[in-house]
Design an enzyme around this catalytic site. Structure first.
Site, PDB file in Angstrom:
ATOM      1  N   SER A 240       0.818  -1.208   0.000  1.00  0.00           N
ATOM      2  CA  SER A 240       0.000   0.000   0.000  1.00  0.00           C
ATOM      3  C   SER A 240       0.858   1.267   0.000  1.00  0.00           C
ATOM      4  O   SER A 240       1.556   1.499  -0.981  1.00  0.00           O
ATOM      5  CB  SER A 240      -0.989  -0.063   1.178  1.00  0.00           C
ATOM      6  OG  SER A 240      -2.052   0.812   0.940  1.00  0.00           O
ATOM      7  N   ASP A 263      -0.700  -4.227  -3.640  1.00  0.00           N
ATOM      8  CA  ASP A 263      -1.813  -3.284  -3.530  1.00  0.00           C
ATOM      9  C   ASP A 263      -1.303  -1.857  -3.311  1.00  0.00           C
ATOM     10  O   ASP A 263      -1.694  -1.178  -2.367  1.00  0.00           O
ATOM     11  CB  ASP A 263      -2.729  -3.685  -2.371  1.00  0.00           C
ATOM     12  CG  ASP A 263      -4.154  -3.940  -2.870  1.00  0.00           C
ATOM     13  OD1 ASP A 263      -5.032  -4.191  -2.028  1.00  0.00           O
ATOM     14  OD2 ASP A 263      -4.394  -3.851  -4.094  1.00  0.00           O
ATOM     15  N   HIS A 315      -7.686  -5.546   0.748  1.00  0.00           N
ATOM     16  CA  HIS A 315      -6.445  -4.828   1.057  1.00  0.00           C
ATOM     17  C   HIS A 315      -5.684  -5.494   2.198  1.00  0.00           C
ATOM     18  O   HIS A 315      -4.463  -5.550   2.199  1.00  0.00           O
ATOM     19  CB  HIS A 315      -6.796  -3.382   1.415  1.00  0.00           C
ATOM     20  CG  HIS A 315      -5.645  -2.450   1.265  1.00  0.00           C
ATOM     21  ND1 HIS A 315      -4.825  -2.427   0.155  1.00  0.00           N
ATOM     22  CD2 HIS A 315      -5.161  -1.502   2.107  1.00  0.00           C
ATOM     23  CE1 HIS A 315      -3.907  -1.503   0.313  1.00  0.00           C
ATOM     24  NE2 HIS A 315      -4.080  -0.918   1.479  1.00  0.00           N
TER      25      HIS A 315
HETATM   26  C1  LIG Z   1     -10.118   4.202  10.040  1.00  0.00           C
HETATM   27  C2  LIG Z   1      -8.723   4.572   9.698  1.00  0.00           C
HETATM   28  N1  LIG Z   1      -8.554   5.029   8.317  1.00  0.00           N
HETATM   29  C3  LIG Z   1      -7.221   5.697   8.381  1.00  0.00           C
HETATM   30  C4  LIG Z   1      -6.854   6.417   7.146  1.00  0.00           C
HETATM   31  C5  LIG Z   1      -8.545   3.931   7.283  1.00  0.00           C
HETATM   32  C6  LIG Z   1      -7.866   2.647   7.853  1.00  0.00           C
HETATM   33  N2  LIG Z   1      -7.498   1.684   6.785  1.00  0.00           N
HETATM   34  C7  LIG Z   1      -8.311   0.481   6.609  1.00  0.00           C
HETATM   35  C8  LIG Z   1      -8.009  -0.479   7.728  1.00  0.00           C
HETATM   36  C9  LIG Z   1      -6.677  -0.808   8.388  1.00  0.00           C
HETATM   37  C10 LIG Z   1      -7.739  -1.642   9.034  1.00  0.00           C
HETATM   38  C11 LIG Z   1      -7.655  -2.585  10.206  1.00  0.00           C
HETATM   39  C12 LIG Z   1      -6.421  -3.067  10.615  1.00  0.00           C
HETATM   40  C13 LIG Z   1      -6.349  -3.911  11.728  1.00  0.00           C
HETATM   41  C14 LIG Z   1      -7.535  -4.238  12.410  1.00  0.00           C
HETATM   42  C15 LIG Z   1      -7.448  -5.146  13.612  1.00  0.00           C
HETATM   43  F1  LIG Z   1      -8.542  -5.021  14.349  1.00  0.00           F
HETATM   44  F2  LIG Z   1      -7.337  -6.421  13.194  1.00  0.00           F
HETATM   45  F3  LIG Z   1      -6.375  -4.817  14.352  1.00  0.00           F
HETATM   46  C16 LIG Z   1      -8.774  -3.730  12.006  1.00  0.00           C
HETATM   47  C17 LIG Z   1      -8.852  -2.888  10.878  1.00  0.00           C
HETATM   48  C18 LIG Z   1      -8.605  -0.379   9.085  1.00  0.00           C
HETATM   49  C19 LIG Z   1      -8.317  -1.970   7.693  1.00  0.00           C
HETATM   50  C20 LIG Z   1      -6.411   1.947   5.987  1.00  0.00           C
HETATM   51  O1  LIG Z   1      -5.680   2.878   6.213  1.00  0.00           O
HETATM   52  C21 LIG Z   1      -6.083   1.009   4.798  1.00  0.00           C
HETATM   53  N3  LIG Z   1      -4.715   1.336   4.355  1.00  0.00           N
HETATM   54  C22 LIG Z   1      -3.632   0.703   4.883  1.00  0.00           C
HETATM   55  S1  LIG Z   1      -3.880  -0.491   6.076  1.00  0.00           S
HETATM   56  C23 LIG Z   1      -2.241  -0.983   6.610  1.00  0.00           C
HETATM   57  C24 LIG Z   1      -2.332  -1.590   7.960  1.00  0.00           C
HETATM   58  C25 LIG Z   1      -2.608  -0.795   9.065  1.00  0.00           C
HETATM   59  C26 LIG Z   1      -2.749  -1.376  10.319  1.00  0.00           C
HETATM   60  C27 LIG Z   1      -2.616  -2.751  10.450  1.00  0.00           C
HETATM   61  F4  LIG Z   1      -2.728  -3.279  11.663  1.00  0.00           F
HETATM   62  C28 LIG Z   1      -2.324  -3.554   9.371  1.00  0.00           C
HETATM   63  C29 LIG Z   1      -2.192  -2.977   8.115  1.00  0.00           C
HETATM   64  N4  LIG Z   1      -2.376   0.979   4.516  1.00  0.00           N
HETATM   65  C30 LIG Z   1      -2.119   1.959   3.602  1.00  0.00           C
HETATM   66  O2  LIG Z   1      -0.958   2.204   3.270  1.00  0.00           O
HETATM   67  C31 LIG Z   1      -3.238   2.650   3.061  1.00  0.00           C
HETATM   68  C32 LIG Z   1      -4.508   2.347   3.454  1.00  0.00           C
HETATM   69  C33 LIG Z   1      -5.457   3.178   2.805  1.00  0.00           C
HETATM   70  C34 LIG Z   1      -4.749   4.035   1.972  1.00  0.00           C
HETATM   71  C35 LIG Z   1      -3.298   3.754   2.063  1.00  0.00           C
END
Ligand SMILES: CCN(CC)CCN(C[C@]12C[C@](c3ccc(C(F)(F)F)cc3)(C1)C2)C(=O)Cn1c(SCc2ccc(F)cc2)nc(=O)c2c1C=CC2
Length: 397
Positions: A240, A263, A315
């Protein structure tokens, strides 16, 4: 999977044929010009007596994660700690490194809100297949949490009569209301690329026998890594935001021979970067995350690149959380797609290995998975599932 006893163990679904181990290394800019913080995964001898590797090693990471996920701090931190606190990473901690050959090196860059330990399914598999993997922890405030170790001023040390080192934690920087995302992400991707290049130079220093001081006082003999890195086989890899970081890094450092982006999130990249990347790239996309403008930016990087999409993935199919919840919670939080997470990560790893054999000139049997890189197979699509406008003629690019 979650055991009845409530003890959660990351299901080790990888071939246990070779042990892989991990180690944490932090240097700072006072001692070295290479301030780096990374978790190293690498091939090891089959030694038995070694500790487990804590998957999320400090409670502050739960605190950062719950902030990032907009959970109530106290609730979120306890909930995450309860569910994931006992997870161990499928790698032995700190057992002897397997010297005697030169290994290709992967520099791994995590996504927004993640940190260095959350991609162990990919990193441990690469280590099992004979790579050294340095999973960098970024200090650009895109990580949920990370920390520096700072020498205490002598006054403080005397005052508290404690050790002269203290931890300084920095947490995810939220966008302020009305703040433009692009300038922040553009600044961060540059900082992230610099951190990847510093990590590379640090590992190369270690491989050339330079003495480094690991601020994390761990009893690991880094001299074992002497002459162990194949300096002609350096790879950038990331998920990402980490995928964009790979592209920015390759555009700045020609020591990187090729890159793999899981991704990729292309928004942080400036138009300038597109003509600066000469190295071949593999894009492995999920079915649900991508959108037209994002995929079109990937296409702009050059026709010689490869792109596949794994059917039934989301993702979060690339980070470790996809293995750690049941179906219901996994689907609800979009941590799991339709496809079995083990099958998805297996396809991802095999396609990556085939691409790396081709572009690094490895003498292994990874070419058996070339069809995957061409999108041939029941769970993969060549290119993307996203409908794109007809290809712009080059001149209008
Ligand atoms: C609401 C927050 N809002 C912030 C901008 C959007 C939050 N979000 C979607 C999420 C991460 C999610 C997630 C994780 C982990 C649990 C758990 F419960 F299992 F711990 C739950 C729910 C919530 C899926 C993303 O940011 C997606 N994303 C990611 S996710 C990378 C990641 C982060 C934390 C982790 F633990 C594992 C992986 N990396 C990127 O580079 C980019 C994006 C979007 C654009 C660029």
């Amino acid at each position: 999977d979650r055991r009845r006893s409530g003890e959660t163990k990351l299901v080790v679904c990888w071939s246990e044929k070779k042990k892989r181990i991990s180690q944490d290394l932090m240097t700072d800019d006072t001692v070295q010009s290479q301030a780096s913080f990374l978790r190293l995964y690498y091939p090891s001898q089959n030694t038995l007596n070694s500790e487990e590797t804590q998957w999320i090693p400090r409670k502050e990471y739960y605190c950062g994660l719950s902030e990032f996920l907009n959970m109530y701090r106290v609730v979120g931190e306890r909930l995450l700690q309860y569910y994931f606190g006992s997870v161990i990473c499928p790698a032995k901690w700190n057992t002897a490194f397997k010297p005697g050959e030169k290994y290709p090196l992967i520099i791994f860059s995590h996504g927004l809100g993640a940190f260095r330990t959350l991609y162990s399914a990919i990193c441990t598999e690469m280590a099992s297949q004979g790579f050294i993997v340095a999973s960098v922890e970024h200090r650009d405030k895109s990580a949920s949490a990370t920390y520096y170790l700072k020498e205490k001023s002598s006054w403080e040390a005397q005052e508290e009569a404690t050790s002269d080192i203290e931890e300084e934690w920095i947490y995810y920087q939220r966008l302020k209301a009305g703040e433009e995302e692009l300038p922040l992400r553009h600044k961060q991707v540059q900082e992230r690329a610099e951190e990847c290049i510093r990590a590379l130079n640090l590992i190369l220093d270690i491989s050339s026998g330079k003495q480094v001081t690991n601020l994390l006082s761990l009893n690991f003999d880094w001299t074992l890594l002497k002459d162990s890195v194949d300096t002609n086989r350096i790879v950038g890899m990331g998920h990402s935001f980490g995928g964009a970081t790979v592209i920015e890094t390759l555009s700045r450092e020609s020591k990187f021979k090729c890159g793999i982006a899981f991704d990729a999130w292309m928004l942080p990249l400036d138009d300038e970067v597109y003509h600066k990347v000469q190295q071949p790239l593999l894009f492995i996309n999920s079915e649900k995350f991508q959108w037209a403008t994002n995929v079109m930016k990937m296409r702009k990087l050059g026709k010689q690149n490869k792109m596949i999409t794994i059917k039934g993935t989301v993702h979060q199919s690339f980070p470790d959380f996809t293995f750690l919840t049941g179906q219901f919670v996994g689907k609800f939080f979009k941590l799991k797609g339709e496809i079995d997470p083990n099958i998805a990560i297996d396809i991802c790893n095999k396609a990556s290995l085939a691409f790396l054999q081709k572009h690094l000139g490895l003498k292994k049997d990874f070419d058996q998975w070339d069809p995957l890189v061409n999108g041939e197979g029941q769970n993969v699509i060549p290119g993307t599932n996203i409908n794109l406008p007809p290809d712009q003629p080059e001149s209008l690019d």
